[in-house]
Motif scaffolding. Structure first.
Motif, mmCIF file in Angstrom:
data_model
loop_
_atom_site.group_PDB
_atom_site.id
_atom_site.type_symbol
_atom_site.label_atom_id
_atom_site.label_comp_id
_atom_site.label_asym_id
_atom_site.label_seq_id
_atom_site.Cartn_x
_atom_site.Cartn_y
_atom_site.Cartn_z
ATOM 1 N N LEU A 12 8.854 -6.225 39.260
ATOM 2 C CA LEU A 12 9.887 -6.014 40.272
ATOM 3 C C LEU A 12 9.450 -5.005 41.326
ATOM 4 N N ILE A 13 8.724 -3.992 40.901
ATOM 5 C CA ILE A 13 8.245 -2.994 41.859
ATOM 6 C C ILE A 13 7.311 -3.626 42.883
ATOM 7 N N VAL A 37 17.477 -2.216 47.416
ATOM 8 C CA VAL A 37 17.488 -1.834 46.005
ATOM 9 C C VAL A 37 16.196 -1.102 45.666
ATOM 10 N N SER A 38 16.335 0.062 45.028
ATOM 11 C CA SER A 38 15.174 0.820 44.565
ATOM 12 C C SER A 38 15.325 1.054 43.066
ATOM 13 N N LEU A 39 14.303 0.699 42.318
ATOM 14 C CA LEU A 39 14.264 0.906 40.873
ATOM 15 C C LEU A 39 13.356 2.093 40.566
ATOM 16 N N TYR A 40 13.783 2.939 39.623
ATOM 17 C CA TYR A 40 13.070 4.191 39.372
ATOM 18 C C TYR A 40 13.090 4.468 37.873
ATOM 19 N N LEU A 41 11.925 4.576 37.289
ATOM 20 C CA LEU A 41 11.803 5.046 35.907
ATOM 21 C C LEU A 41 11.661 6.567 35.989
ATOM 22 N N ASP A 78 7.477 -6.826 43.755
ATOM 23 C CA ASP A 78 8.155 -7.965 44.380
ATOM 24 C C ASP A 78 8.433 -7.661 45.850
ATOM 25 N N LYS A 79 7.886 -8.481 46.745
ATOM 26 C CA LYS A 79 8.042 -8.229 48.185
ATOM 27 C C LYS A 79 9.487 -8.393 48.632
ATOM 28 N N HIS A 80 10.199 -9.364 48.072
ATOM 29 C CA HIS A 80 11.584 -9.595 48.470
ATOM 30 C C HIS A 80 12.472 -8.418 48.060
ATOM 31 N N LEU A 81 12.228 -7.883 46.861
ATOM 32 C CA LEU A 81 13.009 -6.742 46.409
ATOM 33 C C LEU A 81 12.706 -5.496 47.233
ATOM 34 N N ARG A 82 11.440 -5.367 47.628
ATOM 35 C CA ARG A 82 11.062 -4.202 48.426
ATOM 36 C C ARG A 82 11.733 -4.237 49.800
ATOM 37 N N LYS A 83 11.994 -5.446 50.317
ATOM 38 C CA LYS A 83 12.643 -5.554 51.617
ATOM 39 C C LYS A 83 14.148 -5.347 51.533
ATOM 40 N N SER A 84 14.694 -5.460 50.333
ATOM 41 C CA SER A 84 16.137 -5.260 50.164
ATOM 42 C C SER A 84 16.431 -3.764 50.089
#
Length: 515
Positions: free
Chosen positions: A65-66, A76-80, A68-74
């Protein structure tokens, strides 16, 4: 394999983690009622600290997911974050990443090792940690804005209500519905990217230091230093940001949130240095061993009554802290900047900061400043009474002047607007009365003429008859004037015509008369 491990991931919009925002933006703002004993502790009840949403996913899925280009453009930020290195990657890897040996001679006692993994577009908003910290950058870089612990007044240390985002992993949508009856104690309400100087005027006096750590750099950050961390991805792939931090028992501790409480030096015992035995907790909420693999910010989400407890501290330490609080209060009262501030305002400010009445009185005594409102000196009481009488008289005069001005304004308003309106209304009424009188006269006149109007047809008929009679009389008169004697034989034909006409006319007149 480490990739098959389940990890606890935080999710936030636009990479902003644990910032403050208006409570009115939340769906349950109108329905959620915070308890009164907590509400009265909030200096800014209109703000909340936005805790990120959470999701449990496989480590390999997080890595995908980190990238993922589509997620990066949205948004949404995921953080461990705040995750134990052993729980995320296994104890074998944790054993291979020990705490830096260089700091061990300093007497620091290692508590836990945590991993921080994201896409490098995250911001951890302004806060402090009650632990000594060594931060190591492995991939990417981190830029920190640092503030000294004594800047806590300028950074508005205090209770702020918490709110948890709801995150749907299936569609990556956020919902602002999760207000809590708990508070954050280590967060600042100030947004460094958009400071509201009207609300946070003291922040103008704050001084900061900015530093950047790149791959392979270490940063030692003592406990209670305020910091905001802005991450950047690695320059090679522009995808990752990876860091590890080590937490240690602090050298200094303090009660929090408390803007006037000083830092206290916690001298490590000889047993701790030689045998590594556990020292008592420096955090008044819980011991470091209880939060080895937890987010230190989560420990400030306890009930306020629990937050106020200091059962893990000795009475001597508490008494010493009380004397230091009184000393800080006395220093505050002696400040030249407050020379023009009234005693009542100073007392009110110290009360807001949590000082008891006895501590306020001791602070005034230590600062050698008379506290007139609570002094036992009879002369001081007389002065207070005189001052009170003067204030009452002044208030009476002010209220009297106010009412006098109000009455004058009312009279002028009536004179310019109301009186002309009444006069015009009276003139209009007199005109209406005169018109009504004229209407009454006309009505009576018409009433008297009504019978005559009713006989108009008969009068016209009589007049027509009179006209016909007059015409007949005129004809008779004319005929008598022309023929004074009876007709004789040998009368010309035209005279005979006249005679016939005359006789016919007479017949008609006779008929008319008979009629």
């Amino acid at each position: 394999m480490a990739g098959k491990r389940m990890v606890h991931v935080k999710a936030a919009p636009n990479g902003i983690f644990e910032g403050s925002e208006k409570r009115s933006l939340w769906i349950d703002d109108k329905t959620f009622i915070i308890p009164a004993e907590i509400f009265e502790k909030l200096p800014f009840p209109e703000l909340v600290i936005v805790r990120p949403g959470v999701a449990n996913i496989l480590l390999v899925d997080l890595l995908n997911l980190i990238q993922d280009k589509h997620l990066r453009k949205s948004n949404v930020s995921l953080y461990l974050e705040y995750s134990s290195l052993g729980s995320a990657f296994g104890s074998n890897l944790e054993s291979q990443v020990p705490a830096p040996s260089e700091v061990m001679p300093l007497g620091l006692k290692h508590s836990s090792t945590n991993v921080w993994l994201s896409d490098g577009n995250t911001v951890g908003k302004l806060h402090f940690d009650p632990f000594d910290n060594i931060l190591a950058s492995i991939r990417g870089s981190k830029t920190l804005s640092l503030f000294h612990p004594l800047e806590n007044t300028n950074l508005y240390e205090g209770h702020i209500q918490e709110a948890y985002l709801q995150f749907n992993l299936s569609n990556f949508k956020f919902t602002r519905e999760g207000l809590q009856a708990s508070t954050a104690m280590v967060m600042s309400p100030i947004d460094l990217d958009n400071v509201d100087y009207e609300k946070f005027a003291l922040f103008r006096n704050a001084h900061s230091v900015t530093c950047t750590i790149n791959e392979g750099d270490f940063l030692y950050l003592p406990a209670f230093w305020w910091h905001e961390v802005r991450s950047s991805p690695d320059k090679a792939t522009h995808t990752w940001n990876l860091a590890v931090n080590y937490w240690f028992h602090p050298f200094y501790s303090k009660l929090f949130p408390c803007q006037l409480c000083p830092l206290k030096s916690m001298v490590l015992s000889s047993d701790h240095n030689s045998n590594g035995s556990e020292n008592q907790s420096q955090n008044p909420e819980k011991s470091l061993e209880d939060v080895d693999s937890q987010d230190p910010k989560l420990e400030d989400s306890q009930d306020i009554h629990e937050q106020a407890s200091i059962t893990d501290q000795s009475k001597e330490h508490v008494e010493l802290t009380r004397h230091d609080i009184i000393a800080v209060g006395a220093k505050f009262l002696s400040s030249r900047r407050l020379s023009s501030t009234s005693t009542e305002e100073k007392i009110r400010y110290l009360r807001q900061k949590g000082l008891s009445e006895q501590e306020i009185s001791d602070a005034f005594a230590l600062a050698n400043i008379p506290m007139c409102a609570s002094s036992e000196n009879p002369h001081s009481k007389v002065a207070v009474k005189k001052s009170s009488a003067f204030h009452i008289l002044r208030n009476v005069v002010v209220v009297g002047c106010f009412f006098a001005g109000f009455a004058t304004a009312g009279y002028q308003l009536a004179k310019r607007v109301l009186f002309p309106f009444i006069q015009e209304k009276r003139i209009h009424k007199r005109r209406l009365n005169a018109m009504e009188a004229r209407l009454d006269t006309i009505s009576s006149t018409l009433a008297s003429m009504a019978p005559q109007i009713a006989n108009k047809d008969s009068i016209d008929k009589k007049l027509d008859e009179l006209k016909k009679e007059i015409d007949c009389l005129k004809t008779i008169i004319v005929s008598h004037q022309q023929f004074t004697s009876p007709p004789k034989v040998g009368i010309p034909s035209w005279q005979q015509t006249s005679d016939s006409f005359t006789s016919n006319g007479m017949a008609e007149c006779d008929d008319h008369h008979d009629g």
